[in-house]
Design an enzyme around this catalytic site. Structure first.
Site, mmCIF file in Angstrom:
data_model
loop_
_atom_site.group_PDB
_atom_site.id
_atom_site.type_symbol
_atom_site.label_atom_id
_atom_site.label_comp_id
_atom_site.label_asym_id
_atom_site.label_seq_id
_atom_site.Cartn_x
_atom_site.Cartn_y
_atom_site.Cartn_z
ATOM 1 N N TYR A 71 -39.008 -30.920 12.186
ATOM 2 C CA TYR A 71 -38.056 -31.560 11.556
ATOM 3 C C TYR A 71 -38.278 -32.937 11.319
ATOM 4 C CZ TYR A 71 -35.018 -27.298 12.143
ATOM 5 O OH TYR A 71 -34.365 -26.142 12.280
ATOM 6 N N HIS A 100 -34.292 -25.258 4.218
ATOM 7 C CA HIS A 100 -32.989 -25.424 3.945
ATOM 8 C C HIS A 100 -32.635 -26.561 2.811
ATOM 9 C CE1 HIS A 100 -31.175 -22.682 7.005
ATOM 10 N NE2 HIS A 100 -32.661 -22.633 7.338
HETATM 11 C C1 HEM Z 1 -40.095 -22.713 14.414
HETATM 12 C C2 HEM Z 1 -38.878 -22.337 13.878
HETATM 13 C C3 HEM Z 1 -38.296 -23.274 12.659
HETATM 14 C C4 HEM Z 1 -38.971 -24.030 11.896
HETATM 15 C C5 HEM Z 1 -40.238 -24.193 11.855
HETATM 16 C C6 HEM Z 1 -37.880 -24.543 11.163
HETATM 17 C C7 HEM Z 1 -38.198 -25.357 10.141
HETATM 18 C C8 HEM Z 1 -37.058 -26.129 9.454
HETATM 19 C C9 HEM Z 1 -37.142 -27.467 8.350
HETATM 20 C C10 HEM Z 1 -38.909 -28.065 8.110
HETATM 21 C C11 HEM Z 1 -35.887 -28.024 8.045
HETATM 22 C C12 HEM Z 1 -35.949 -29.049 7.360
HETATM 23 C C13 HEM Z 1 -35.540 -30.386 8.145
HETATM 24 C C14 HEM Z 1 -35.110 -31.662 7.491
HETATM 25 O O1 HEM Z 1 -35.807 -32.196 6.698
HETATM 26 O O2 HEM Z 1 -34.182 -32.342 8.143
HETATM 27 C C15 HEM Z 1 -34.988 -27.191 8.908
HETATM 28 C C16 HEM Z 1 -33.856 -27.247 8.647
HETATM 29 C C17 HEM Z 1 -32.895 -26.183 9.125
HETATM 30 N N1 HEM Z 1 -33.106 -25.377 10.065
HETATM 31 FE FE1 HEM Z 1 -34.965 -24.824 10.834
HETATM 32 N N2 HEM Z 1 -36.693 -24.163 11.385
HETATM 33 C C18 HEM Z 1 -37.037 -23.243 12.359
HETATM 34 C C19 HEM Z 1 -35.761 -22.446 13.223
HETATM 35 C C20 HEM Z 1 -34.543 -22.663 13.011
HETATM 36 C C21 HEM Z 1 -33.738 -21.918 13.713
HETATM 37 C C22 HEM Z 1 -34.033 -21.166 14.995
HETATM 38 C C23 HEM Z 1 -32.362 -22.219 13.163
HETATM 39 C C24 HEM Z 1 -31.039 -22.032 13.557
HETATM 40 C C25 HEM Z 1 -30.703 -21.555 14.782
HETATM 41 C C26 HEM Z 1 -32.785 -23.166 12.216
HETATM 42 C C27 HEM Z 1 -31.659 -23.769 11.122
HETATM 43 C C28 HEM Z 1 -31.937 -24.776 10.216
HETATM 44 C C29 HEM Z 1 -30.943 -25.372 9.622
HETATM 45 C C30 HEM Z 1 -29.348 -25.019 9.623
HETATM 46 C C31 HEM Z 1 -31.514 -26.188 8.937
HETATM 47 C C32 HEM Z 1 -30.825 -27.404 8.012
HETATM 48 C C33 HEM Z 1 -30.209 -28.504 8.523
HETATM 49 C C34 HEM Z 1 -29.719 -29.568 7.533
HETATM 50 O O3 HEM Z 1 -29.057 -29.190 6.680
HETATM 51 O O4 HEM Z 1 -30.422 -30.606 7.653
HETATM 52 N N3 HEM Z 1 -33.988 -23.501 12.002
HETATM 53 N N4 HEM Z 1 -35.644 -26.023 9.496
#
Ligand code: HEM
Ligand code: HEM
Ligand code: HEM
Lengths: 365, 185
Positions: free
Chosen positions: A341, A74
């Site tokens: 995260y 993201h």
């Molecule tokens: C095992 C499953 C998942 C992994 C490995 C993953 C991984 C990641 C990572 C590495 C980030 C960046 C975090 C940061 O640097 O702040 C991220 C951001 C994000 N993830 Fe996931 N994610 C997963 C599941 C999900 C799910 C289920 C959702 C939604 C319901 C989701 C929604 C988001 C959103 C909206 C962001 C951006 C948040 C922001 O603007 O900082 N993710 N994710």
């Protein structure tokens, strides 16, 4: 500091003979080695193939490249502010302060899935919304949601294996179809989830999309009773199917910026309440139709800012930053997301911040 | 309060022994939880939810322990220790106390710099002690790891020295800190 006076000498035992001294020295060594070994074992150094937060983020970096200062997933985004008006209905489900009637400030970030912060906007890319609610008693509620009705992967391992299987073949530039087929064959839940996702045509923009928690959470009431919920942000802005006609690289973000400048954007926050037997540990499965939905209030987002100037860039929207009254369910994605995260946040925190795709001048009126 | 009696061998007083073993258990648990949580997906949340309040509890207990040590009479070093050994032993005690004080403060400080809510339990949370700066967070986060490893090494040296004295030199070093009352031989 102990005094230096000499203790009575009869405390000492007779010196050991060479052999038994060696045996005892060896004993000391063995004990120390056991303690060090136990520590190494706990820290995962003895299991180089186990999936750790670090290895997961390494894989994101291999897929998306390392972009200094950006999120490892993201990565492309823009920041927003506004407030949440609670209507008090949520208190039936949770004692969390956020559900008392009243208004709390919110800061958030819209994003596109994937590790490339300069990716071209596309209607089929997953859209995300991270929010932080600042509660009057100093507690916080953070959540990161996407516009999919179900998540394609039931646990972190499945997500990771899918990343591995979808690695582009260096010759064709495309994922190896055999690996993809093998993944699908061993993950029927992913195939089913993708079918559900495909049956929902994406909306035309960020502003008229619904955002889902996907994971279940346990809500605890003031009297201690608990229920499981999933939540959805339902847009007040009318749904319109996207045409994808625009060729502009940032059309989704530019339309969001234009629309928020015209009028505040609003979403209703709906809590879907599980019945006993509904899966709380598997985000690939929809709960049955007709589950009770409690409208707990209205989210209003009324200003937009580039990542470069907003404190939201430096927030980790960790889904397990929860106020008292909300707790994780047994969904294995939740703890894993929190761990991963944190790892992504720690890496990007220490890097120099490169300019964002959506610059401060782009968000000006 | 007395450290050595005519019938017993020189020993740390009861409160020092109690605080020593209480903290030994807390600190070893913390080190184990610390390295396990950052390598874990499934248990990360549970472990980090224990890590924060237990770390703050260590900060409180180490202050009590330091004050208590100040008001206690310490038993003399055993004659089996050379003056260099005494210097090293004292330096390692200073190092241990310093780490036990600084490490939880860095944990608190780094979460402050990242503007995480520092939740202990329920709605109870600590106020931030540093300004919001992710660069500062990154620096402190790395420092937290390095000092935690240093604490582990200091503990290994401490434990090894005690074992060496107790089993090889056989000067009864362990009984000086034993939870029970040491008897004369
Ligand atoms: C095992 C499953 C998942 C992994 C490995 C993953 C991984 C990641 C990572 C590495 C980030 C960046 C975090 C940061 O640097 O702040 C991220 C951001 C994000 N993830 Fe996931 N994610 C997963 C599941 C999900 C799910 C289920 C959702 C939604 C319901 C989701 C929604 C988001 C959103 C909206 C962001 C951006 C948040 C922001 O603007 O900082 N993710 N994710
Ligand atoms: C004597 C006290 C403490 C010890 C021995 C200790 C030890 C550790 C260790 C060994 C790690 C893993 C480091 C790594 O491998 O990178 C760690 C990480 C961490 N510690 Fe502590 N710690 C202490 C106090 C605290 C306190 C008081 C807090 C917060 C209030 C805290 C918060 C954290 C956090 C947030 C992490 C990293 C989690 C992540 O990166 O996802 N620690 N600690
Ligand atoms: C199982 C492991 C341990 C054993 C067997 C052990 C044993 C001892 C013994 C026998 C002494 C007395 C030394 C003397 O005669 O001067 C001592 C002192 C001390 N130990 Fe440990 N220890 C252990 C773990 C720890 C840990 C984990 C810490 C740090 C948190 C620690 C901190 C200290 C300190 C600071 C002293 C100096 C006396 C004081 O100020 O309380 N020990 N230990």
């Amino acid at each position: 500091m102990p005094s230096d006076s000499i203790a009575p000498t009869e405390e000492q035992s007779a010196p050991l003979t060479g052999r038994s001294r060696l045996v005892r020295l060896g004993g000391v060594g063995v004990v120390i080695l056991c303690v060090v070994g136990g520590f190494l074992y706990l820290g995962g150094w003895l299991s180089p193939n186990a999936l750790t937060p670090g290895r997961f983020v390494d894989e994101f970096e291999r897929m998306g490249g390392i972009h200094s200062g950006f999120r490892r997933n993201h990565a492309k985004g823009v920041c927003v502010r506004g407030f949440f008006d609670s209507n008090g209905q949520g208190a039936r489900l949770s004692k969390a302060v956020v559900f008392r009637p009243g208004r709390v400030p919110v800061i958030g970030r819209f994003s596109l899935g994937g590790g490339d912060p300069h990716v071209t906007d596309d209607l089929s890319t997953v859209r995300g919304l991270g929010l932080q609610f600042s509660l009057p008693d100093g507690e916080e509620w953070r959540t990161a949601m996407v516009d999919l009705p179900v998540f394609p992967f039931k646990d972190p391992r499945a997500f990771y294996d899918n990343l591995l299987a979808s690695q582009p073949n260096p010759n064709t530039g495309k994922p190896d179809p055999e690996k993809m087929a093998a993944f699908a064959a061993s993950h029927p839940e992913t195939v089913q989830a993708l079918a559900i996702i495909k049956s929902h045509a994406p909306s035309s923009g960020f502003d008229n999309a619904a955002y889902y928690s996907l994971n279940a959470f346990r809500f605890v009431r003031a009297d201690g009773a608990s229920t499981y919920v999933r939540w959805t942000l339902v847009p007040v802005q009318p749904y319109g199917a996207g045409t994808g006609a625009s060729q502009d690289k940032n059309f989704l973000f530019d339309e969001l910026i234009a629309s928020i400048h015209q009028h505040p954007l609003q979403w209703r926050l709906l809590m879907t309440v599980a019945q006993p037997g509904d899966p709380t540990d598997n985000a690939t499965i929809l709960w049955p139709e007709g589950r009770e939905q409690v409208d707990v209030g209205m989210l209003t987002l009324d200003s937009v800012e580039s990542e470069e100037t907003s404190p939201a860039r430096d927030i980790n929207f960790d889904p397990l930053v929860l106020p008292a009254g909300m707790a994780p369910s047994n969904d294995p994605l939740l703890s894993a997301r929190s761990a991963i995260y944190s790892q992504s946040f720690t890496r990007r925190a220490g890097e120099t911040k490169e300019p964002s795709e959506i610059t401060p001048s782009e968000v000006r009126k | 309060m007395s450290s050595s009696t005519t019938t017993g061998r020189p020993q740390f007083n009861g409160s020092m022994r109690f605080l020593h073993w209480l903290m030994a258990a807390m600190v070893l648990t913390m080190l184990g939880i610390g390295v396990a949580m950052v390598a874990s997906l499934g248990n990360y949340h549970l472990l980090v939810s224990i890590h924060r309040p237990l770390g703050i509890a260590i900060l409180i207990v180490v202050v009590i322990r330091f004050v208590n040590r100040h008001f206690s009479t310490l038993p003399p070093f055993p004659p089996t220790m050379s003056s260099q050994e005494r210097f090293v032993a004292h330096a390692s005690e200073v190092l241990l106390y310093t780490l036990l004080f600084v490490l939880p403060l860095i944990g608190w400080g780094m979460l402050s710099a990242a503007r995480y809510p520092i939740v202990l339990f329920g709605s109870l949370h600590l106020f931030p002690i540093l300004p919001h700066s992710v660069m500062l967070y990154a620096f402190l986060r790395r420092t937290h790891t390095i000092l935690a490893y240093l604490l582990f090494l200091a503990f290994i040296a401490h434990f090894g020295a005690i074992l060496f004295h107790t089993l090889v030199v056989r000067d009864g070093m362990l009984s000086r800190m034993a939870p029970w009352r040491a008897r004369a031989r």
